[in-house]
Design a protein around this motif. Structure first.
Motif, short mmCIF file in Angstrom:
data_model
loop_
_atom_site.label_atom_id
_atom_site.label_comp_id
_atom_site.label_asym_id
_atom_site.label_seq_id
_atom_site.Cartn_x
_atom_site.Cartn_y
_atom_site.Cartn_z
N TYR A 4 78.67 65.10 42.31
CA TYR A 4 79.12 63.72 42.28
C TYR A 4 77.92 62.79 42.44
O TYR A 4 77.04 63.04 43.26
CB TYR A 4 80.15 63.45 43.38
N HIS A 5 77.90 61.74 41.65
CA HIS A 5 76.82 60.76 41.70
C HIS A 5 77.41 59.36 41.61
O HIS A 5 78.54 59.19 41.18
CB HIS A 5 75.84 60.99 40.55
N ILE A 6 76.63 58.39 41.98
CA ILE A 6 77.07 57.00 41.90
C ILE A 6 76.62 56.41 40.58
O ILE A 6 75.47 56.62 40.16
CB ILE A 6 76.51 56.21 43.10
N HIS A 135 73.50 60.68 48.03
CA HIS A 135 73.64 59.60 47.03
C HIS A 135 74.20 58.36 47.70
O HIS A 135 75.28 58.40 48.30
CB HIS A 135 74.54 60.06 45.89
N LYS A 136 73.46 57.24 47.58
CA LYS A 136 73.85 56.00 48.24
C LYS A 136 73.60 54.81 47.33
O LYS A 136 72.67 54.81 46.54
CB LYS A 136 73.00 55.78 49.50
N ARG A 154 78.93 55.97 48.97
CA ARG A 154 78.30 57.19 49.44
C ARG A 154 78.98 58.38 48.79
O ARG A 154 80.21 58.43 48.65
CB ARG A 154 78.44 57.35 50.97
N CYS A 155 78.19 59.37 48.40
CA CYS A 155 78.76 60.64 47.97
C CYS A 155 77.77 61.75 48.23
O CYS A 155 76.58 61.52 48.39
CB CYS A 155 79.23 60.61 46.52
N GLY A 156 78.29 62.92 48.29
CA GLY A 156 77.42 64.06 48.60
C GLY A 156 78.10 65.36 48.28
O GLY A 156 79.19 65.45 47.89
#
Length: 156
Positions: A4-6, A135-136, A154-156
């Motif tokens: 997952y990415h922003i 990822h921010k 936010r994701c990770g």
């Protein structure tokens, strides 16, 4: 690490502009801490694992929820003064956060969805762990005719 990415900031601005029906400008911002956010949208996979979160301050929550349903800016400003979202504003914010799953570019990974909209003082532990994830993005979003507020993705 998850896949997952922003999304690119331009795509985030474009999604907000389309969704709200108002021009939205974006810029880098100070982060919204999960512990002080007006609300945190939590995105989970089918197994219930939290992969992403979108925290917003009260200004963004009030202005975006008002813009979404074309409520006059005065109502949003009243909310900011009182410091509490109304039930209708919270429902509008839930709808907005539901569409904001598009902020998270998933590629070839399992689908995530908005699972819950949490108050800052009721975040599950697996969500608080995302704050320091890999990822921010911290965004100041100014909604034309309404005002500016902050989002932290936010994701990770």
């Amino acid at each position: 690490m998850s896949g997952y990415h922003i999304s690119d900031p331009h795509l985030i601005r474009q999604l907000l502009t389309t969704l709200l029906g108002k021009e939205v400008s974006t810029a880098d911002s100070e982060p919204v801490s999960f512990s002080s956010a007006a609300a945190v949208g939590v995105y989970r996979d089918e197994q219930g694992k939290a992969h992403a979160a979108c925290a917003c301050d009260l200004h963004f929550a009030a202005y975006a929820s008002a813009a979404l349903t074309m409520i006059p800016v005065d109502a949003a400003q009243d909310t900011i003064q009182t410091g509490t979202l109304t039930d209708d504003e919270r429902a509008n914010l839930h709808e907005l956060m539901n569409v904001c799953v598009g902020f998270f570019n998933r590629g070839n990974v399992a689908r995530i969805r908005l699972a819950e909209l949490c108050d800052h003082d009721a975040l599950p532990e697996d969500v608080t762990a995302l704050y320091d994830g890999p990822h921010k993005a911290d965004i100041l979003a100014e909604i034309d005719g309404y005002g500016a507020g902050r989002l932290s993705l936010r994701c990770g």
